[in-house]
Design a protein around this motif. Structure first.
Motif, PDB file in Angstrom:
ATOM      1  N   GLU A 440      33.999  17.470 -55.073  1.00  0.00           N
ATOM      2  CA  GLU A 440      34.371  17.662 -56.474  1.00  0.00           C
ATOM      3  C   GLU A 440      33.574  16.803 -57.454  1.00  0.00           C
ATOM      4  OE1 GLU A 440      38.527  17.280 -57.083  1.00  0.00           O
ATOM      5  OE2 GLU A 440      39.033  19.020 -55.841  1.00  0.00           O
ATOM      6  N   LYS A 441      33.286  15.556 -57.109  1.00  0.00           N
ATOM      7  CA  LYS A 441      32.655  14.655 -58.064  1.00  0.00           C
ATOM      8  C   LYS A 441      31.181  14.364 -57.783  1.00  0.00           C
ATOM      9  CE  LYS A 441      37.025  12.319 -59.125  1.00  0.00           C
ATOM     10  NZ  LYS A 441      37.732  11.021 -59.178  1.00  0.00           N
ATOM     11  N   THR A 492      20.775  12.892 -57.126  1.00  0.00           N
ATOM     12  CA  THR A 492      22.169  12.870 -56.703  1.00  0.00           C
ATOM     13  C   THR A 492      23.001  12.304 -57.847  1.00  0.00           C
ATOM     14  OG1 THR A 492      23.738  12.076 -55.024  1.00  0.00           O
ATOM     15  CG2 THR A 492      21.952  10.591 -55.642  1.00  0.00           C
ATOM     16  N   ALA A 493      24.172  12.879 -58.058  1.00  0.00           N
ATOM     17  CA  ALA A 493      24.993  12.492 -59.204  1.00  0.00           C
ATOM     18  C   ALA A 493      26.452  12.354 -58.799  1.00  0.00           C
ATOM     19  CB  ALA A 493      24.862  13.515 -60.332  1.00  0.00           C
ATOM     20  N   TYR A 494      27.104  11.395 -59.443  1.00  0.00           N
ATOM     21  CA  TYR A 494      28.551  11.220 -59.334  1.00  0.00           C
ATOM     22  C   TYR A 494      29.120  11.293 -60.744  1.00  0.00           C
ATOM     23  CZ  TYR A 494      33.059   8.827 -59.184  1.00  0.00           C
ATOM     24  OH  TYR A 494      34.381   8.502 -59.341  1.00  0.00           O
ATOM     25  N   GLU A 495      30.144  12.098 -60.935  1.00  0.00           N
ATOM     26  CA  GLU A 495      30.724  12.241 -62.266  1.00  0.00           C
ATOM     27  C   GLU A 495      32.234  12.393 -62.158  1.00  0.00           C
ATOM     28  OE1 GLU A 495      29.626  14.446 -66.491  1.00  0.00           O
ATOM     29  OE2 GLU A 495      28.695  15.104 -64.625  1.00  0.00           O
ATOM     30  N   SER A 496      32.933  11.389 -62.667  1.00  0.00           N
ATOM     31  CA  SER A 496      34.397  11.439 -62.727  1.00  0.00           C
ATOM     32  C   SER A 496      34.803  11.700 -64.166  1.00  0.00           C
ATOM     33  CB  SER A 496      34.984  10.114 -62.230  1.00  0.00           C
ATOM     34  OG  SER A 496      34.634   9.056 -63.113  1.00  0.00           O
ATOM     35  N   ALA A 498      35.816   9.603 -66.295  1.00  0.00           N
ATOM     36  CA  ALA A 498      35.399   8.528 -67.194  1.00  0.00           C
ATOM     37  C   ALA A 498      33.958   8.079 -66.981  1.00  0.00           C
ATOM     38  CB  ALA A 498      36.329   7.324 -67.044  1.00  0.00           C
ATOM     39  N   TRP A 499      33.474   8.101 -65.742  1.00  0.00           N
ATOM     40  CA  TRP A 499      32.182   7.492 -65.433  1.00  0.00           C
ATOM     41  C   TRP A 499      31.282   8.456 -64.702  1.00  0.00           C
ATOM     42  CZ3 TRP A 499      30.237   5.213 -60.600  1.00  0.00           C
ATOM     43  CH2 TRP A 499      29.036   4.481 -60.798  1.00  0.00           C
ATOM     44  N   GLY A 500      29.972   8.388 -65.026  1.00  0.00           N
ATOM     45  CA  GLY A 500      29.007   9.229 -64.357  1.00  0.00           C
ATOM     46  C   GLY A 500      27.738   8.463 -64.038  1.00  0.00           C
ATOM     47  N   LEU A 501      27.087   8.817 -62.945  1.00  0.00           N
ATOM     48  CA  LEU A 501      25.841   8.176 -62.523  1.00  0.00           C
ATOM     49  C   LEU A 501      24.948   9.236 -61.891  1.00  0.00           C
ATOM     50  CD1 LEU A 501      24.126   5.597 -62.044  1.00  0.00           C
ATOM     51  CD2 LEU A 501      25.268   5.413 -59.798  1.00  0.00           C
ATOM     52  N   LYS A 502      23.655   9.259 -62.300  1.00  0.00           N
ATOM     53  CA  LYS A 502      22.702  10.216 -61.752  1.00  0.00           C
ATOM     54  C   LYS A 502      21.394   9.503 -61.459  1.00  0.00           C
ATOM     55  CE  LYS A 502      20.824  14.844 -62.594  1.00  0.00           C
ATOM     56  NZ  LYS A 502      20.809  16.007 -63.533  1.00  0.00           N
ATOM     57  N   LEU A 503      20.923   9.565 -60.202  1.00  0.00           N
ATOM     58  CA  LEU A 503      19.689   8.929 -59.764  1.00  0.00           C
ATOM     59  C   LEU A 503      18.767   9.995 -59.191  1.00  0.00           C
ATOM     60  CD1 LEU A 503      21.165   5.805 -57.926  1.00  0.00           C
ATOM     61  CD2 LEU A 503      20.289   5.910 -60.281  1.00  0.00           C
ATOM     62  N   GLY A 504      17.464   9.830 -59.430  1.00  0.00           N
ATOM     63  CA  GLY A 504      16.528  10.827 -58.935  1.00  0.00           C
ATOM     64  C   GLY A 504      15.145  10.267 -58.692  1.00  0.00           C
ATOM     65  N   LEU A 505      14.359  11.001 -57.911  1.00  0.00           N
ATOM     66  CA  LEU A 505      12.982  10.625 -57.619  1.00  0.00           C
ATOM     67  C   LEU A 505      12.151  11.901 -57.522  1.00  0.00           C
ATOM     68  CD1 LEU A 505      11.024   8.293 -56.974  1.00  0.00           C
ATOM     69  CD2 LEU A 505      11.505   8.721 -54.540  1.00  0.00           C
ATOM     70  N   ARG A 506      10.983  11.870 -58.180  1.00  0.00           N
ATOM     71  CA  ARG A 506      10.091  13.028 -58.176  1.00  0.00           C
ATOM     72  C   ARG A 506       8.705  12.587 -57.725  1.00  0.00           C
ATOM     73  NH1 ARG A 506      10.479  17.995 -60.850  1.00  0.00           N
ATOM     74  NH2 ARG A 506       8.485  19.110 -61.017  1.00  0.00           N
TER      75      ARG A 506
END
Length: 792
Positions: A440-441, A492-496, A498-506
């Motif tokens: 879900e998140k 990859t992302a986490y989103e609740s 109240a809080w969200g975080l998204k990290l990536g590499l290209r």
């Protein structure tokens, strides 16, 4: 036993036959739709047959000019819905069937004032929404954009500026990557200058991505602007037509059509127009060593006739699989004339000679683009998807220019020159994107992209020797540019709540090659890089949120940065490219807060950019001739703030303000000379919308852009105003619009280069543009708030 089985089969067939035949019975539905007030027929009202179990449409049609309709269905269990925009909807559940026919008789629809109000509100307010890694500007009825092109719509988007020459900057910096529907396109390609064939009525939203995640192409040191085009999917036949006229010489017509069935969505948009762009131009080249100088004063008229056609279809294989095939064709006919007086002055400010330079340039510019896309959704998870696409963009230019110098003062001979350009460009992009949410998140995104750019520019300059034109071998060559970029990414992302975080590499691998064919001068480059990104957000309450982001970006020199050829419109001011340019890299950081206080919504951001191998134009001066050429010059650090606010005190009045400020520091040298310097720039825009009685709407936009300096130049400030007015008629089915861009004709482009040995001034002004437009929508389509035409 066999006989018993045979008897059962025969009996089953006899008993089942009536049921089978019953399922094949076609029911014909007829009727006539009229207005409750006056009893007039309603043309293009939608009549829909739907499935009561899932509320999905089965078949539909629209009424004729007299309000009548007829349609057929094989369904046995259904409901009938009759609707038209601005009126209440009538629904017939379990209609009575008599002899395979249903006659609804006269269907009377009453006006729905609440629905009309909702349509007005939704259409008129252009709202900006925020996502984890981007801002979305939903294009509404910006009145001053009536008859506008995509460039003029962009100029109303927060953080975006478009100067009088059509150059796009984001937060005061160029190097912006332009996308159409998330992909590179010939429409957004600066070589083709084709954004003018994209009209405001075609745009659904504009996404501003100042710190793109690793999912996006790493191109664009300032960020990405993605223009998402409309693609209607309303059932039945829908459309809108627009007509524009204005001064100077601005005439166009636009048509939008959409046909939606159960399996297919056919969409098309077409525009045709002609417009003139007058311009007043002044230049001065001064040699500070002996104080001699050359000036030019003149006028030019650029006449453009254009045609634009978009065709496409979505084929819904089933609820989870869709194939889209679309194409765009645009064609431009250009004719430009100019007349300029060039004068030479000695150290005593006495004119020593002068000549008139007349130009006639003609060009044809065909542009093609096409896309095949397949999207697969997954049952049980609407956020999980696989997207495959292949895009092709083709652009060509066949241009010729004739120049005549006529002596009007002093000694000298008349002269004739001619230039020709045979240009072709082909771009191909192949993409695969997969999105997989879990628990879900959490969301995982991965994919790849392969992009090919192939350009050839055959250019020649000829001089008249008294009997014919002879090509100048020093100014004639064929330039070839090929670039291939392979990109692979994962985020990859986490989103609740109240809080969200998204990290990536290209990862991107670039293979670049340039060749001057006639002289066999080549430059091949191959390099690969990693581009990390990170974004986070925290929602303190419904009225306060905080976002932060980081990304690494690249600016690859474009075709015209590399192309060594130049236009000879002004032989004393030459702008050329550099085939040996290297890419520049930027690390970009930002923090943004979003908050609401009563009727005010605001966002405030701070950003910082560190750029290496900065590309800047260096001006050289010799014999009163200036030559501008891009070079890689040192390091640049930019710090800035951004503020946007919207205040709606009443339902008939709103104010929007956008403010940007940036300060930059340059450390660099070139050929042993230091180019260290500091500077700053700022801009602000205030938009006021007023809703008056009788469906009248007004809009005022005032904008100020401060002066700023580049490596060698000082750019003048700008203060200008746009105005728009609109009147809805025929219950909102038609719209009358008026727009005045640059009301006081105060928008200019002026640059001054003041160096130890020389002084240069370049000035241009285009003046006021007035446009009147009429738009009419039919079916379930609404009248377009904008109309089609070319950009300035």
């Amino acid at each position: 036993m066999r006989k018993q089985v045979l008897i059962i089969i025969i009996l089953g067939f006899i008993i089942g036959s009536p049921l089978t035949f019953a399922q094949e019975v076609t029911t014909t539905i007829t009727g006539k739709v009229i207005e409750e007030n006056g009893g007039g027929p309603i043309e293009f009202a939608t009549v829909l047959v739907g499935n009561p179990k899932d509320q999905k449409p089965i078949v539909g049609t629209t009424t004729l000019e007299d309000g009548s309709f007829i349609l057929e269905t094989d369904a046995q269990n259904f409901y009938i819905e009759v609707s038209f925009i601005g009126f209440t909807t009538k629904q017939y559940d379990n209609p009575q069937i008599n002899n395979a026919k249903i006659d609804l008789g006269t269907v009377t629809l009453a006006e729905d004032s609440q629905q009309l109000d909702e349509v007005v509100v939704e259409g008129e307010v252009s709202q900006t929404t925020f996502k984890l890694d981007k801002r979305i500007f939903n294009v509404g009825a910006d009145l001053s954009s009536t008859g506008a092109s995509a460039l003029e719509v962009l100029n109303n988007v927060p953080s975006v500026n478009v100067n009088i020459e059509g150059q796009i900057s984001l937060r005061g910096s160029q190097g912006v990557q332009m996308l159409i529907n998330g992909k590179p396109s010939v429409i957004a390609n600066e070589q083709g200058n084709a954004l003018g064939t994209l009209t405001a009525d075609m745009i659904e939203r504009i996404e501003v991505i100042t710190n793109p995640s690793a999912k996006y192409d790493a191109e664009g040191t300032s960020g990405i602007i993605n223009i998402v085009l409309k693609k209607e999917e309303k059932k039945g036949l829908n459309g809108a037509v627009t007509l524009n006229t204005g001064v100077p010489n601005n005439h166009s017509i636009g048509l939008s059509l959409n046909r939606r069935t159960e399996k297919f969505n056919l969409f098309s948009q077409m525009g045709f127009g002609r417009r003139t762009f007058p311009s007043d131009n002044e230049t001065e080249n001064r040699n500070l060593s002996d104080n001699t100088y050359i000036t030019s004063n003149g006028e030019s008229d650029k006449n453009e006739t254009f045609f634009n056609l978009i065709l496409g279809t979505d084929y819904h294989i089933n609820d989870l699989n869709v194939i889209t095939l679309s194409g765009n064709f645009a064609y431009e006919w250009e004719k430009e004339t100019s007349d300029a007086l060039f004068s030479t002055f000695d150290t005593s400010n006495e004119r020593t000679d002068a000549f008139n330079r007349n130009e006639l340039t003609t060009a044809t510019n065909p542009k093609y683009s096409y896309e095949l896309q397949y999207k697969k959704d997954f049952e049980g998870n609407e956020e999980q998807s696989l997207l495959l696409s292949a895009t092709g963009n083709l652009f060509a230019k066949d241009q010729s220019s004739d120049f005549i110098n006529t002596i009007v003062f002093g000694a000298g001979d008349d002269m004739q020159q001619r230039s020709r350009t045979d240009f072709s460009q082909a771009d191909y992009t192949f993409k695969a994107d997969y999105t997989h949410p879990w628990a879900e998140k959490y969301t995982l995104e991965t994919g790849a992209q392969y992009q090919i750019n192939d350009v050839e520019n055959d250019f020649a300059i000829s001089d008249f020797d008294g009997t014919g034109f002879i090509e100048n071998p020093d100014l004639t060559n064929v330039f070839e540019w090929t670039q291939k970029v392979l990109g692979i990414y994962a985020t990859t992302a986490y989103e609740s709540d109240a809080w969200g975080l998204k990290l990536g590499l290209r990862f991107e691998d670039t293979d670049l090659a340039t060749l001057l064919r006639n002289t066999n001068e080549s430059n091949d480059q191959n390099y690969n890089n990693l581009f990390p990104s990170g974004h986070t957000s925290y929602k303190f309450s419904d009225n306060l949120s905080l976002q932060a982001g980081y990304s690494k970006r690249i600016f690859r020199p474009r075709m015209w940065d590399l192309n060594p050829f130049f236009n000879i419109r002004n032989n004393f001011s030459i702008r050329t490219g550099n085939p040996n340019l290297q890419p520049e890299f930027t690390d970009s950081y930002e923090i943004t807060s979003i908050y609401k206080i009563g009727k005010v919504s605001m966002n405030f951001g701070v950003f910082y950019r560190h750029t290496e191998d900065v590309v800047e134009r260096i001006v050289a001066f010799e014999d009163n001739v200036s030559i501008s050429r891009p070079e890689n010059i040192g390091i640049n650090n930019t710090t800035g703030i951004e503020f946007n606010a919207k205040y709606i005190p009443t339902n008939w009045l709103s104010f929007t303000n956008d403010f940007n400020y940036s300060s930059f520091k340059r450390d660099g040298d070139f050929e042993g000379n230091s180019f260290d310097f500091k500077g700053d720039q700022w801009s602000t825009r205030l938009t006021n919308k007023v809703k008056l009685p009788a469906d009248f709407d007004l809009e005022f936009i005032g904008q100020y852009q401060s002066g700023y300096r580049t490596l060698q130049q000082e750019i003048a400030d700008n203060l200008f105003m746009d105005f728009g007015a609109r009147k809805k008629i025929f219950k909102g089915k038609a719209i009358l619009s008026l727009s005045v861009r640059d009301v006081f004709a105060s928008r200019i482009r002026e640059s001054i280069t003041n160096q130890p040995g020389f002084y240069l001034r370049d000035f241009s002004q285009q003046g006021r543009f007035i446009t009147f437009g009429v738009s009419f929508g039919f079916g379930k389509g609404e009248a377009m708030e904008f109309s089609g035409q070319k950009h300035f």
